[in-house]
Design an enzyme around this catalytic site. Structure first.
Site, PDB file in Angstrom:
ATOM      1  N   THR A   1     -24.356  11.047 -29.124  1.00  0.00           N
ATOM      2  CA  THR A   1     -25.941  10.541 -29.314  1.00  0.00           C
ATOM      3  C   THR A   1     -26.814  10.890 -28.277  1.00  0.00           C
ATOM      4  O   THR A   1     -27.720  11.370 -27.779  1.00  0.00           O
ATOM      5  CB  THR A   1     -26.067   9.259 -30.160  1.00  0.00           C
ATOM      6  OG1 THR A   1     -25.444   9.488 -31.491  1.00  0.00           O
ATOM      7  CG2 THR A   1     -26.902   8.922 -30.062  1.00  0.00           C
TER       8      THR A   1
ATOM      9  N   SER B   1     -23.280  15.138 -36.815  1.00  0.00           N
ATOM     10  CA  SER B   1     -23.055  14.414 -37.989  1.00  0.00           C
ATOM     11  C   SER B   1     -23.244  16.327 -39.160  1.00  0.00           C
ATOM     12  O   SER B   1     -22.326  16.271 -39.941  1.00  0.00           O
ATOM     13  CB  SER B   1     -23.839  13.292 -38.500  1.00  0.00           C
ATOM     14  OG  SER B   1     -23.068  12.480 -38.362  1.00  0.00           O
TER      15      SER B   1
ATOM     16  N   LYS C   1     -29.625   4.307 -45.485  1.00  0.00           N
ATOM     17  CA  LYS C   1     -28.258   3.699 -44.138  1.00  0.00           C
ATOM     18  C   LYS C   1     -27.525   2.308 -45.178  1.00  0.00           C
ATOM     19  O   LYS C   1     -27.866   2.605 -46.659  1.00  0.00           O
ATOM     20  CB  LYS C   1     -29.840   2.943 -42.952  1.00  0.00           C
ATOM     21  CG  LYS C   1     -28.708   2.243 -42.095  1.00  0.00           C
ATOM     22  CD  LYS C   1     -28.257   3.418 -41.326  1.00  0.00           C
ATOM     23  CE  LYS C   1     -28.131   3.008 -39.417  1.00  0.00           C
ATOM     24  NZ  LYS C   1     -28.315   3.829 -38.467  1.00  0.00           N
TER      25      LYS C   1
ATOM     26  N   ASN D   1     -20.787   2.890 -27.882  1.00  0.00           N
ATOM     27  CA  ASN D   1     -21.012   4.410 -28.002  1.00  0.00           C
ATOM     28  C   ASN D   1     -21.951   5.597 -27.093  1.00  0.00           C
ATOM     29  O   ASN D   1     -21.935   6.187 -26.109  1.00  0.00           O
ATOM     30  CB  ASN D   1     -21.281   4.870 -29.583  1.00  0.00           C
ATOM     31  CG  ASN D   1     -20.920   6.497 -29.458  1.00  0.00           C
ATOM     32  OD1 ASN D   1     -22.229   7.181 -28.527  1.00  0.00           O
ATOM     33  ND2 ASN D   1     -19.726   7.177 -30.033  1.00  0.00           N
TER      34      ASN D   1
ATOM     35  N   LYS E   1     -36.080  10.504 -38.536  1.00  0.00           N
ATOM     36  CA  LYS E   1     -35.354  11.317 -37.084  1.00  0.00           C
ATOM     37  C   LYS E   1     -34.590  12.683 -37.935  1.00  0.00           C
ATOM     38  O   LYS E   1     -34.768  13.971 -37.553  1.00  0.00           O
ATOM     39  CB  LYS E   1     -33.907  10.637 -36.880  1.00  0.00           C
ATOM     40  CG  LYS E   1     -33.380  11.034 -36.159  1.00  0.00           C
ATOM     41  CD  LYS E   1     -32.107   9.950 -36.023  1.00  0.00           C
ATOM     42  CE  LYS E   1     -32.372   8.290 -35.676  1.00  0.00           C
ATOM     43  NZ  LYS E   1     -31.426   7.994 -35.122  1.00  0.00           N
TER      44      LYS E   1
ATOM     45  N   LYS F   1     -28.972  11.054 -45.413  1.00  0.00           N
ATOM     46  CA  LYS F   1     -27.650  10.814 -43.981  1.00  0.00           C
ATOM     47  C   LYS F   1     -28.364   9.545 -43.107  1.00  0.00           C
ATOM     48  O   LYS F   1     -29.312   9.219 -43.252  1.00  0.00           O
ATOM     49  CB  LYS F   1     -28.283  11.969 -43.470  1.00  0.00           C
ATOM     50  CG  LYS F   1     -26.670  11.645 -42.413  1.00  0.00           C
ATOM     51  CD  LYS F   1     -25.897  12.951 -43.007  1.00  0.00           C
ATOM     52  CE  LYS F   1     -24.399  12.905 -41.463  1.00  0.00           C
ATOM     53  NZ  LYS F   1     -24.424  11.633 -42.139  1.00  0.00           N
TER      54      LYS F   1
HETATM   55  P1  NAD Z   1     -22.181  -0.184 -30.461  1.00  0.00           P
HETATM   56  O1  NAD Z   1     -21.605  -0.991 -31.691  1.00  0.00           O
HETATM   57  O2  NAD Z   1     -21.122   1.382 -29.996  1.00  0.00           O
HETATM   58  O3  NAD Z   1     -22.648  -0.548 -28.707  1.00  0.00           O
HETATM   59  C1  NAD Z   1     -23.751  -1.486 -29.039  1.00  0.00           C
HETATM   60  C2  NAD Z   1     -23.390  -1.873 -27.480  1.00  0.00           C
HETATM   61  O4  NAD Z   1     -24.806  -2.613 -27.409  1.00  0.00           O
HETATM   62  C3  NAD Z   1     -22.421  -3.339 -27.434  1.00  0.00           C
HETATM   63  O5  NAD Z   1     -21.952  -2.498 -25.889  1.00  0.00           O
HETATM   64  C4  NAD Z   1     -22.886  -4.229 -27.245  1.00  0.00           C
HETATM   65  O6  NAD Z   1     -22.175  -5.124 -25.957  1.00  0.00           O
HETATM   66  C5  NAD Z   1     -24.486  -3.857 -27.351  1.00  0.00           C
HETATM   67  N1  NAD Z   1     -25.297  -4.902 -26.768  1.00  0.00           N
HETATM   68  C6  NAD Z   1     -25.582  -5.665 -28.493  1.00  0.00           C
HETATM   69  N2  NAD Z   1     -26.826  -6.761 -28.029  1.00  0.00           N
HETATM   70  C7  NAD Z   1     -26.959  -6.460 -26.825  1.00  0.00           C
HETATM   71  C8  NAD Z   1     -27.731  -7.168 -26.221  1.00  0.00           C
HETATM   72  N3  NAD Z   1     -28.836  -8.156 -26.601  1.00  0.00           N
HETATM   73  N4  NAD Z   1     -28.109  -6.996 -25.144  1.00  0.00           N
HETATM   74  C9  NAD Z   1     -27.181  -6.463 -23.964  1.00  0.00           C
HETATM   75  N5  NAD Z   1     -26.779  -5.344 -24.490  1.00  0.00           N
HETATM   76  C10 NAD Z   1     -26.161  -4.981 -26.149  1.00  0.00           C
HETATM   77  O7  NAD Z   1     -22.899   0.639 -31.096  1.00  0.00           O
HETATM   78  P2  NAD Z   1     -23.669   1.938 -30.292  1.00  0.00           P
HETATM   79  O8  NAD Z   1     -23.007   3.187 -31.063  1.00  0.00           O
HETATM   80  O9  NAD Z   1     -23.791   2.539 -29.274  1.00  0.00           O
HETATM   81  O10 NAD Z   1     -25.331   2.010 -31.120  1.00  0.00           O
HETATM   82  C11 NAD Z   1     -26.065   1.352 -29.929  1.00  0.00           C
HETATM   83  C12 NAD Z   1     -27.698   1.418 -30.884  1.00  0.00           C
HETATM   84  O11 NAD Z   1     -28.067   3.096 -30.680  1.00  0.00           O
HETATM   85  C13 NAD Z   1     -27.772   1.267 -31.900  1.00  0.00           C
HETATM   86  O12 NAD Z   1     -29.776   1.269 -32.569  1.00  0.00           O
HETATM   87  C14 NAD Z   1     -27.634   2.531 -33.329  1.00  0.00           C
HETATM   88  O13 NAD Z   1     -28.433   2.237 -33.836  1.00  0.00           O
HETATM   89  C15 NAD Z   1     -28.262   3.364 -32.212  1.00  0.00           C
HETATM   90  N6  NAD Z   1     -27.662   4.616 -31.876  1.00  0.00           N
HETATM   91  C16 NAD Z   1     -26.494   4.632 -32.207  1.00  0.00           C
HETATM   92  C17 NAD Z   1     -25.749   6.885 -32.778  1.00  0.00           C
HETATM   93  C18 NAD Z   1     -24.434   6.923 -32.715  1.00  0.00           C
HETATM   94  O14 NAD Z   1     -24.089   8.081 -32.762  1.00  0.00           O
HETATM   95  N7  NAD Z   1     -23.430   5.654 -32.372  1.00  0.00           N
HETATM   96  C19 NAD Z   1     -26.797   7.396 -32.835  1.00  0.00           C
HETATM   97  C20 NAD Z   1     -27.426   7.324 -33.056  1.00  0.00           C
HETATM   98  C21 NAD Z   1     -29.038   5.725 -32.845  1.00  0.00           C
END
Ligand code: NAD
Length: 420
Positions: free
Chosen positions: A188, A349, A104, A219, A92, A68
């Protein structure tokens, strides 16, 4: 940096291994990915030309169940990053007690440069290229950075046309209309919020000021800002790729969402008393809680020493490098590690997959109640292991995950079985 990232990830594995009595096969198996496939996706652009994009899918370990993990669209995506992220997913899922291994995927692309139709063609091409690797019993993708429910819907549809029948359980994070689960969107952040609340007393967060700083406003960042704000926290600062905004009086997340939607960045939410600050200035703000919710490695050896937060809740995957981790530990900053803090996303999920396989829909209240049950149960076990071994929460989380992985690997049959 990426090789360093995998080295850092493996160092946690080796460290956790010191606290457990395991067959040597266990660590050997977990040091390497089971399989990784690279593909070149060629699509037709809107102007009639053709363009190709490199893409990957890694199934790191499937001992505990089908693999996953999300699919990321990013201009700097790389095979090593995909492997490291798949390794983290393996742990995880084990930490959350889900019957899954880790995987991934990624496409090296800046999705903002593509039209909606080009994005759909690219997403369908990804499924076509990796279809033999995927399946509800084999490998189940989900959204990650710069991918969303709409893209998961296209991918589910493409997979259905490849196999010749609907197979909604092949992908999670789908639109509700295609079998998505209620509560996946903010899962999350909500999972991290449950963990934070459950551990609040032990972390010294139950009284006094409650000031939070959030790095990344996608997100994970948006939803944690909303949950913390509703719970009475002051959101001191927020950031995205457009910059960082600081307001000592507190930022209203709803206003920041609106500003980002209209102008592309949270910095446009500037009001009286608020000001735009630098990325490292954001990390150095005096606060009770820092939430990295952007990308990997943004907290590193050169800025970790300036951090003044009491607690760090890692909603992003791998936001703290191994070197920075040691600095934070020396400074007495408690880090709730990614493999626990952001496991709410994969947990809901999993709920989506269960509902798809049952042909059943749970209410939002059911999803939240079950999520809370999983997150608090596992947070408590990680906390107890940290106390028992006097180790940071990250090491405790790896011990917790490794115990489950080790038991599964050993139960599958080992060299001793054949020797015996
Ligand atoms: P997303 O694409 O919705 O948002 C990412 C955000 O980070 C954006 O607002 C972007 O502008 C910002 N960003 C990118 N680089 C940056 C920087 N250098 N400084 C400041 N802001 C920056 O992504 P997401 O889904 O929110 O995921 C964010 C993190 O959480 C990732 O590491 C992802 O792997 C992790 N994550 C997400 C989920 C999920 O369900 N969405 C689950 C587990 C882990």
């Amino acid at each position: 940096m990426l090789e360093e990232m995998m080295q850092g990830a493996l160092s946690h594995l080796e460290e956790a291994g010191r606290y457990l009595t395991l067959q040597p096969e266990v660590l050997e198996k977990l040091r390497y990915p089971k399989e990784i496939l690279t593909a070149r996706l060629m699509i037709r652009m809107d102007d009639g030309s053709r363009r190709s994009f490199v893409a990957w899918r890694c199934r790191y370990d499937d001992t505990r169940g089908p693999t996953k993990g999300g699919i990321r669209y990013h201009p700097e995506a790389d095979a090593d990053e995909v492997i490291t992220l798949a390794f983290w997913m393996t742990f995880k899922c084990a930490v959350a007690g889900l019957p899954y291994g880790g995987a991934k995927g990624a496409i090296r692309v800046d999705p903002h440069e593509l039209s909606r139709a080009e994005l759909e063609r690219l997403s369908r091409a990804y499924v076509h290229a990796f279809a033999s690797m995927l399946g509800p019993e084999r490998d189940i993708p989900a959204p990650d950075v710069y991918t969303n429910a709409m893209i998961m819907g296209w991918m589910a549809d493409e997979y259905a046309s490849v196999v010749g029948h609907p197979a909604p359980a092949v992908i999670t994070g789908k639109p509700i209309a295609l079998g998505g689960s209620l509560g996946r969107e903010d899962a999350t952040a909500r999972g991290g919020f449950f963990v934070l609340n459950h551990l609040a007393v032990g972390l010294g967060l139950n009284g006094g000021q409650k000031r939070a700083v959030i790095q990344g406003f996608g997100n994970a960042g948006v939803h944690i800002a909303q949950l913390l704000h509703e719970a009475g926290w002051t959101i001191l600062a927020l950031s995205d790729t457009g910059g960082a905004l600081y307001d000592p009086a507190g930022i209203d997340p709803a206003a920041a969402v609106k500003a980002k939607r209209q102008h592309g960045s949270v910095t446009a939410a500037a009001s009286d008393g608020a000001r735009v600050i630098g990325a490292d200035e954001l990390l150095a703000l005096d606060c009770e809680l820092l939430v990295p919710a952007a990308m990997e490695n943004l907290i590193h050896a050169d800025n970790a020493d300036r951090i003044r937060a009491g607690v760090i809740l890692e909603l992003a995957n791998g936001p703290v490098t191994a070197e920075a981790d040691q600095i934070l530990d020396r400074k007495g900053i408690r880090v709730i590690p990614d493999i626990l803090a952001n496991a709410g996303g994969v947990t809901v999920s999993y709920f989506e997959w269960v509902q798809n396989r049952q042909g059943w829909h749970w209410t939002l209240d059911e999803v939240y109640a079950r999520l809370q049950q999983v997150m608090t149960r596992e947070a408590q076990q990680v906390w107890d292991l940290a106390q028992e071994h006097s180790v940071p929460l990250r090491t405790a989380a790896y011990i917790h995950g490794l115990k489950r992985l080790g038991a599964a690997i050993e139960a599958h049959g080992t060299q001793n079985y054949f020797n015996g």
